[in-house]
Design a protein around this motif. Structure first.
Motif, PDB file in Angstrom:
ATOM      1  N   SER A 119       0.832  -1.208   0.000  1.00 22.59           N
ATOM      2  CA  SER A 119       0.000   0.000   0.000  1.00 22.59           C
ATOM      3  C   SER A 119       0.865   1.256   0.000  1.00 22.59           C
ATOM      4  N   PHE A 120       1.997   1.217   0.681  1.00 22.04           N
ATOM      5  CA  PHE A 120       2.931   2.350   0.695  1.00 22.04           C
ATOM      6  C   PHE A 120       3.388   2.654  -0.720  1.00 22.04           C
ATOM      7  N   GLU A 121       3.766   1.617  -1.465  1.00 19.61           N
ATOM      8  CA  GLU A 121       4.260   1.823  -2.832  1.00 19.61           C
ATOM      9  C   GLU A 121       3.155   2.359  -3.741  1.00 19.61           C
ATOM     10  N   LYS A 122       1.921   1.869  -3.565  1.00 23.02           N
ATOM     11  CA  LYS A 122       0.809   2.364  -4.387  1.00 23.02           C
ATOM     12  C   LYS A 122       0.539   3.841  -4.117  1.00 23.02           C
ATOM     13  N   VAL A 123       0.553   4.239  -2.859  1.00 24.69           N
ATOM     14  CA  VAL A 123       0.240   5.619  -2.485  1.00 24.69           C
ATOM     15  C   VAL A 123       1.380   6.576  -2.817  1.00 24.69           C
ATOM     16  N   HIS A 124       2.626   6.153  -2.564  1.00 23.19           N
ATOM     17  CA  HIS A 124       3.764   7.073  -2.655  1.00 23.19           C
ATOM     18  C   HIS A 124       4.665   6.848  -3.868  1.00 23.19           C
ATOM     19  N   SER A 125       4.407   5.820  -4.655  1.00 30.44           N
ATOM     20  CA  SER A 125       5.251   5.470  -5.813  1.00 30.44           C
ATOM     21  C   SER A 125       6.710   5.301  -5.401  1.00 30.44           C
ATOM     22  N   ALA A 126       6.912   4.770  -4.208  1.00 30.45           N
ATOM     23  CA  ALA A 126       8.257   4.484  -3.690  1.00 30.45           C
ATOM     24  C   ALA A 126       8.157   3.221  -2.842  1.00 30.45           C
ATOM     25  N   LYS A 127       9.205   2.420  -2.891  1.00 27.46           N
ATOM     26  CA  LYS A 127       9.230   1.210  -2.080  1.00 27.46           C
ATOM     27  C   LYS A 127       9.541   1.557  -0.627  1.00 27.46           C
TER      28      LYS A 127
END
Length: 159
Positions: free
Chosen positions: A16-24
């Protein structure tokens, strides 16, 4: 330091972090924020020596080691205490990409007050015990990391 909760939190939120922030969501944002809190508690570690003076810094510019074809480079994240986890992770990814491409500027490699490294292929393990890898990182400072990578202990001997 017991990293069990950090590992669980990262595992729970990384997608979910990657989806929201476009960062791993990596570990460096956790380590960077923890380092800032430690530097606030022990400001002499964030200080520098200029001539005969110890200069205390009221900012937290942390170098994060990244690997490139030319070796290890340490770009500096500025004002980490003001950055979010997403800003830390995306900035590390961007600086790492530019370091590998050879487009990083000298101003981005200087001025850090503290450095965090992920030993990776550059690590020097000085002793391997049954339960821990042991590495001395500075005169009198020893780090023990559990084989299962869940905990680490830093030991500093007093002079």
């Amino acid at each position: 330091i017991d990293l069990t909760e950090v590992m669980a939190l990262r595992s729970r939120y990384k997608e979910s972090f990657e989806k929201v922030h476009s960062a791993k969501l990596g570990y460096m944002s956790f380590f960077s924020k923890a380092a800032v809190e430690a530097l606030k508690k022990f400001p002499v570690i964030n200080a520098s020596v200029e001539g005969n003076d110890i200069v205390y810094h009221d900012y937290y510019d942390i170098g994060i080691a990244v690997s490139s074809e030319r070796g290890l480079l340490v770009p500096v994240l500025r004002d980490v205490d003001r950055m979010s986890f997403a800003e830390i992770e995306s900035t590390i990814a961007e600086l790492g990409r530019r370091a590998r491409e050879g487009t990083i500027g000298m101003d981005e490699l200087t001025g850090g007050t503290f450095t965090i490294t992920n030993g990776g292929i550059f690590a020097t393990i000085q002793d391997v015990k049954d339960e821990f890898f042991v590495c001395t990182i500075a005169d009198g400072v020893k780090v023990e990391v559990a084989r299962n990578a869940v905990s680490a202990r830093v030991e500093a001997k007093k002079k």
